[in-house]
Design an enzyme around this catalytic site. Structure first.
Site, mmCIF file in Angstrom:
data_model
loop_
_atom_site.group_PDB
_atom_site.id
_atom_site.type_symbol
_atom_site.label_atom_id
_atom_site.label_comp_id
_atom_site.label_asym_id
_atom_site.label_seq_id
_atom_site.Cartn_x
_atom_site.Cartn_y
_atom_site.Cartn_z
ATOM 1 N N LEU A 38 -23.627 -3.124 55.725
ATOM 2 C CA LEU A 38 -23.526 -4.559 55.452
ATOM 3 C C LEU A 38 -24.632 -5.414 56.064
ATOM 4 C CD1 LEU A 38 -19.671 -5.206 55.839
ATOM 5 C CD2 LEU A 38 -20.981 -4.859 53.743
ATOM 6 N N HIS A 39 -25.538 -4.827 56.861
ATOM 7 C CA HIS A 39 -26.494 -5.666 57.585
ATOM 8 C C HIS A 39 -25.757 -6.833 58.252
ATOM 9 C CE1 HIS A 39 -30.603 -4.637 55.489
ATOM 10 N NE2 HIS A 39 -30.207 -3.702 56.342
ATOM 11 N N ALA A 88 -25.022 -10.710 53.819
ATOM 12 C CA ALA A 88 -25.550 -11.051 52.499
ATOM 13 C C ALA A 88 -26.186 -9.840 51.828
ATOM 14 C CB ALA A 88 -26.582 -12.174 52.617
ATOM 15 N N HIS A 89 -26.209 -8.692 52.526
ATOM 16 C CA HIS A 89 -26.808 -7.471 51.985
ATOM 17 C C HIS A 89 -25.788 -6.341 52.067
ATOM 18 C CE1 HIS A 89 -30.710 -9.237 53.944
ATOM 19 N NE2 HIS A 89 -30.362 -9.900 52.856
ATOM 20 N N GLN A 90 -25.461 -5.757 50.941
ATOM 21 C CA GLN A 90 -24.523 -4.639 50.927
ATOM 22 C C GLN A 90 -25.235 -3.419 50.337
ATOM 23 O OE1 GLN A 90 -23.324 -7.643 48.977
ATOM 24 N NE2 GLN A 90 -23.117 -8.500 51.023
#
Length: 787
Positions: free
Chosen positions: A522-523, A700-702
């Site tokens: 997930l960052h 916001a990054h998956q």
């Protein structure tokens, strides 16, 4: 077409009127919710906050009105209830429903609030709504710190707080205004005409199923040259094409473009809607509702991580903050060597990155940085920290600070402006408002493929023959709404739904590879903030936090005993007032209003960790995630650096988003005081963790939930992007990444898609005839049987 779009999407323009609600909460529950909203955002005299002094001018009418406003105003409680039901996880809605019911009774209030609800007067126990607002506020304070058997109350508090403040600061009246915006110095826009409107040919390729009847949809499809057959008894349309791509984001758009340009008939299915730059209102509430997955209100099941993902034509690229960073060399080396994926050590992959950057018009510098990035760069330089410009898919002079709601100027080159345009010009069609339900499989009899000795000649148990989907909302001639089933028969199918939706779709299609849905990265992000009053800053630090380029500077943190890439980066975010209030710590109603009054001059810096921890997503919106202890240590070091940067730049107060409102004022602060404060920086689990304090993380990054690999035991798809289990089914999105990336994944996703698309083209070219007539007939029979 444009007029139709404007009529079809009024929510994007805001203008919320008085309305009736269908949330299903009882009158007693709404009464309890109203009491909670009023306690979270209480009405108070402005003098109570000492916001003025003898040397300051008297407070403005808007500021006075802001402090007098309450969370019980403007139909906020009903809007909160409706948003909870619409966007909340079912288990969370059940929890808050029970809490609201209990608070509507005296015994329930005694159970949940303890002695605070007791009174000297009969009947001696007050329900929550009967308690004075000050006591209700104390109850919420206690809930936010609860660690006992009733730790679910802390989760309830987090849910109530997030939904309440989000609605309060995002709702708009019929004039698209919010009464609090003037007081907090916020103004969305301005709404200038787009500089780069989309070509007419692209808009003509969009088929908006939600605005068409079945008859007009069939007519439209036929005029586009697509074979379509009707089955009125089953309310089913069957379409035929060479390739169907589910998802129009960074991965799917590249695949669609390369397949279409190779001469194949391509259909793209997108469950979101299409908006032209002129459609964008830049209003936070309606933009999030229409362009983000779950309206931007999506979290892990324990509410530890708030997740944002695009859900519109162009996917994440439409709402990306413009950052376009190539795959780091260290990551390429790891994926190539540790995962035996030769692609990432190849010239082809590096050439793909160059091609992607060229198509997106990536620029390396920024002519003018905004307030937040000026603060960030100034603090880094004063500390001697290296700070670099962030490449962006926009001109160097692009100064739009609200691209997270779609780029109004049309200068940001998302995939809806680039690859999808290429696909449309080559004949591809994009269906919007269409939700894929499952890929349709049949047993692979081994006769449909020639044994060629090539990688895809490996025998798979199943053959994918297309996808079953439904339109989001179809209006028939009688004016009634109903769903319409679509069966798209295809020689090749592509899942490009993103890391959160590709695994559930594959699992619902019958795939059983145990790696599907696991290894989700997930960052995770945690933030530090600093307050910079305008009167205390020089001319070089003018502006507001929401204006100008969002991410233009980056610092890559170097940790002790590690090389130059620690897996921690520090940048600046964009936070509209509703998002700001949702993640900012709530200590009391007055503290929250004071924080919002300072919104425009509060700088946020975020710490992003290339996570070692991972999560799972097997069903839609059921996301679990565990933060690894090494990631916690990275956060601690990253947050300490972020706070140093803010202090070095001149912040008068700095803090974190920890639940206890961890902060320190810098005026007169001794060095040893600051170091002691930094020593206290710790990160914890989420609201449901049971730890004394808690953090709310964002993502916001998956990535990685359907990762590629050389070994079926350790990966979900092979190194060509094709499913280990189903021939003709490819995955083409961020879920393919073997590990977390460590930087914005936009370029990496498109570069991987660029390479995998070549494999898809080769698959179609070498598989003469593709799917047999018998397979297609079998697929139709399966669909009819299911219906």
């Amino acid at each position: 077409m444009e007029d139709d779009q404007n009529t079809a999407h009024p929510l994007l323009r805001g203008g919320r009127k008085e309305k009736s609600f269908s949330h299903g909460f009882t009158k007693a529950q709404i009464q309890s919710l109203t009491a909670i909203c009023e306690a979270l955002i209480p009405s108070m005299p402005i003098t109570a906050l000492h916001v003025s002094s003898q040397r300051d001018p008297p407070p403005s009418p808007s500021l006075v009105s802001f402090y007098k406003a309450s969370g019980s105003d403007y139909q906020v409680p009903d809007q909160v209830a409706e948003l909870m039901v619409k966007r909340g996880l079912p288990d969370a809605v059940t929890l808050v429903s029970w809490v609201l019911w209990a608070l509507s009774t005296r015994l329930g209030t005694l159970l949940l609030c303890g002695s605070t609800c007791l009174s000297l007067n009969f009947p001696f126990i007050r329900s929550f709504s009967e308690m004075p607002v000050e006591k209700r506020e104390k109850v919420l304070m206690a809930w936010s710190r609860e660690r006992s058997f009733f730790s679910a109350l802390r989760l309830s508090f987090a849910l109530f707080k997030i939904f309440c403040v989000y609605v309060f600061y995002s709702w708009t009246d019929v004039n698209s205004k919010n009464p609090s915006w003037e007081a907090i110095d916020y103004s969305p826009g301005p709404l200038k005409p787009p500089k780069n409107p989309p070509p007419k040919s692209f808009k003509d390729s969009i088929i908006s199923t939600t605005t068409l009847t079945k008859e007009s949809l069939v007519s439209t499809i036929k005029t586009k040259g697509i074979t379509v057959t009707e089955d009125p008894s089953a309310d089913l349309l069957t379409l035929e094409c060479d390739a169907v791509v589910v998802g129009s984001g960074p991965g799917g758009s590249v695949a669609a473009a390369k397949l279409a340009k190779s001469g194949y008939q391509v259909l793209v299915l997108e469950k979101g809607l299409y908006f032209t730059p002129q459609d964008y209102s830049l209003l936070e509430g309606p933009s999030m509702d229409q362009m983000y997955e779950s309206g931007g209100i999506l979290s892990t099941t324990d509410a530890k991580v708030l997740i944002t993902a695009g859900s519109t034509v162009g996917g994440g690229s439409a709402i990306n903050w413009s950052a376009c960073i190539k795959t780091p060399d260290k990551v390429l080396k790891q994926w190539s060597e540790d995962f035996s994926l030769s692609l990432f050590g190849s010239h082809n992959y590096r050439a793909a990155m160059e091609a992607v950057c060229k198509r997106l018009g990536v620029t390396e510098k920024c002519e003018k940085e905004n307030f937040q990035n000026e603060v960030f760069r100034s603090g880094c330089e004063r500390l001697g920290l290296k700070v670099e410009f962030v490449p962006r898919n926009s001109p160097e002079g692009h100064y739009c600070g609200q691209c997270g709601y779609g780029c109004r100027t049309g200068e940001k080159q998302g995939t809806q402006c680039t690859w999808l345009v290429d696909a449309a010009e080559a004949g591809a069609l994009i269906f919007t408002g269409v939700k894929a339900k499952k890929f349709v499989m049949r047993e692979n009899d081994g006769l449909e493929r020639k044994e060629s000795g090539k990688p895809w000649s490996r025998e798979r148990d199943q053959r994918c023959v297309g996808v079953m989907a439904v339109t989001g909302c179809k209006v028939n001639q009688k004016g009634k709404k109903s769903s319409l089933r679509l069966m798209i028969k295809a020689k090749l199918s592509v899942s490009a739904c993103g890391s959160l939706l590709t695994p559930p779709l594959l699992i619902s299609s019958g795939l059983r590879n145990p790696n599907i849905g696991r290894n989700l990265r997930l960052h995770p992000v945690s933030m530090a903030w600093g307050y910079f009053p305008e009167q205390d800053c020089g001319e070089s630090l003018r502006g507001k936090c929401y204006q100008g380029g969002i991410i233009t500077s980056i610092h890559k943190l170097v940790l002790e005993n590690q090389d130059h890439d620690s897996g921690v980066i520090i940048e600046t975010p964009f936070l509209g007032p509703a998002s700001f209030s949702a993640i900012f710590p709530w200590l009391s109603g007055s503290e929250m209003k004071e924080a919002m009054r300072r919104y425009a001059r509060t700088v946020h810096i975020f710490v992003l960790v290339r996570d070692t921890g991972s999560g799972e997503v097997m069903k839609e919106r059921k996301i679990t995630y565990n933060l690894h202890r090494t990631d916690r240590e990275k956060f601690k070091k990253g947050l300490r650096t972020a706070l140093r940067i803010l202090v070095a730049a001149g912040a008068v107060e700095v803090g974190t988003h920890r639940s206890d409102g961890q902060r320190i004022k810098t005026k007169g602060m001794r060095d040893e005081d600051f170091e002691e404060f930094l020593d206290g920086i710790e990160v914890f689990g989420g609201a449901y963790s049971g730890e004394e304090k808690w953090n709310l993380y964002t993502s916001a990054h998956q990535m990685g939930s359907c990762r590629m690999g050389a070994d079926e035991e350790k990966s979900a798809v092979d190194e060509r992007g094709e499913s280990w289990e189903a021939e003709g089914l490819f995955v083409c999105d961020g879920s393919l990444m073997p590990t977390a990336l460590g930087v914005n994944p936009m370029i990496t996703v498109q570069s991987i898609a660029h390479c995998i698309s070549d494999n898809m083209v080769e698959f179609l070219r070498d598989g003469e005839g593709g799917v047999s007539e018998a397979a297609m007939k079998h697929a139709s029979e399966m669909v009819r049987k299911e219906i």
